[in-house]
Design a protein around this motif. Structure first.
Motif, short mmCIF file in Angstrom:
data_model
loop_
_atom_site.label_atom_id
_atom_site.label_comp_id
_atom_site.label_asym_id
_atom_site.label_seq_id
_atom_site.Cartn_x
_atom_site.Cartn_y
_atom_site.Cartn_z
N GLU A 130 0.87 -1.19 0.00
CA GLU A 130 0.00 0.00 0.00
C GLU A 130 0.90 1.22 0.00
O GLU A 130 1.91 1.26 0.69
N LEU A 131 0.50 2.22 -0.78
CA LEU A 131 1.35 3.39 -0.95
C LEU A 131 1.24 4.35 0.23
O LEU A 131 0.16 4.50 0.83
N ALA A 138 -4.51 1.73 -2.47
CA ALA A 138 -3.76 1.34 -3.68
C ALA A 138 -3.97 -0.14 -4.02
O ALA A 138 -4.07 -0.51 -5.18
#
Ligand code: GAL
Length: 380
Positions: A130-131, A138
């Protein structure tokens, strides 16, 4: 006299050797598990690779407090020859300080798994990514590669997989369906039906599919599969990886649509493939589920909750959530269910729940044990 002395010496020797051969070790689910430095193992949401007589355990390195739920260090690796004693091999994949990198410190790295590619001789790691600053929006999967099993792993990229590809088991008629989310109330019967019929697969067709909780599985023919929670965690996708394991081939199926499976773990026993997964309640535990298939692509047949015990144990999977099922080397039909007892308020204190997988009437079964060792597999 001489004979008697010899006998005593021999008996002593047998006794000593016998002691040495007794496996010195045990698993205590939920306890502190110290490594060779006496530090609790830090490899959460982990997976295992067996290579040349050694087990390698890869998992999320957590730090103290709630901050530990994000990636500040990377993926930690440990090694063991007997599964009881673990040596710290350090950080296999490090987060980057460079803020322009997607793998920047403060992103989320979860459930890393490593497989070995016989053709290229490389070790390939995939993980839920996940960003930074985007919560869980994301829904990507990241890949990294290394020449040595313990790393360092070089981060290659993160993707929403299978962009522009329809699942192999998705009927033509539904590909053209024009139902949109705008017209549906979340969790209504209509919404559930539309989700089952691929509402989110169509939504994400061009951009690529969502990939959250994940695992990897390499079949006996060397084909590798990436199994992940997709479609807003409502449906699992089983995707084939390319020959070098570094990309998706575009061949994938939807599995148990609308059943909200997370934390997938897959293993093969004889000609059958088994899945153990959880429901979808964040860090809080919930009842596990299991399923069986004749091929990783399915169709998968639900087999119900594999846990046996008190109501609480059955409803919380012994206060844990699946992460991997490990085939024990050198023993037939010996599998260890590996799970995490999450501690989201102090992530580093997360515990490991390992239990032997038993089989009853062709179904995988899990029972609590305070303390056990690999001898349980000899008694079956
Ligand atoms: C769980 C998932 C974990 C983590 C957590 C965050 O459902 O299995 O890996 O993503 O949610 O809340």
């Amino acid at each position: 006299m001489k004979m008697k002395g010899l006998l005593i010496v021999s008996l002593l020797a047998v006794g000593i050797l016998g002691c040495q051969q007794t496996p010195e070790g045990s698993f205590e689910p939920g306890a502190i598990w110290p490594d060779n430095n006496g530090v609790h193992i830090n490899a959460h949401g982990g997976g295992m690779l067996y290579k040349d007589g050694v087990y390698y355990w890869f998992g999320e390195h957590k730090i103290e407090g709630k901050a530990g739920n994000k990636a500040h260090v990377g993926v930690h690796c440990y090694s063991s020859e007997d599964l009881y004693h673990w040596q710290d091999e350090g950080i296999a994949l490090e987060v980057h300080e460079d803020t322009s990198s997607l793998l920047v410190e403060g992103c989320i790295i979860e459930r890393p798994k490593v497989i070995y590619n016989e053709k290229t001789g490389k070790y390939v790691m995939w993980f839920h990514h996940e960003l930074k600053g985007m919560g869980y929006d994301a829904a990507m999967t990241g890949v990294a590669v290394a020449d040595d099993v313990t790393g360092p792993y070089t981060y290659l990229r993160s993707v929403n997989p299978n962009a522009g590809q329809w699942p192999m088991n998705y009927p033509d008629s539904l590909r053209k369906d024009t139902t949109t989310m705008a017209s549906l109330e979340r969790w209504s019967d209509e919404w559930r039906k539309a989700v089952k019929e691929g509402l989110f697969v169509r939504r994400d067709f061009e951009k690529g599919q969502m990939a959250r909780d994940m695992t990897l599985f390499v079949d006996t023919d060397g084909t590798a599969y990436h199994i992940h929670s997709s479609e807003e965690n409502q449906t699992l996708h089983v995707s084939e990886l390319t020959d070098d394991y570094l990309d998706f081939t575009g061949r994938y199926t939807r599995v148990l649509p609308g059943d909200s499976n997370e934390a997938p773990a897959i293993f093969r026993r004889g000609d059958k493939y088994y899945l153990i997964a959880s429901g979808c309640t964040g860090w809080a535990p919930n009842p596990a589920r299991s399923a069986v298939a004749d091929h990783p692509f399915g169709p998968w047949k639900p087999l119900g909750n594999p846990c046996r015990g008190t109501e609480e144990q059955v409803n919380t999977t012994f206060d844990s959530q699946s992460t991997f099922v490990l085939p024990v080397q050198g023993k037939e039909d010996a599998f260890i269910f590996m799970a995490d007892r999450w501690r989201p308020k102090n992530a580093i204190d997360g515990r490991y729940v390992w239990l032997p997988v038993e089989f009853e009437e062709g179904k995988p079964v899990l029972k609590w044990r305070d303390k056990w060792n690999l001898n349980v597999f000899d008694k079956q």
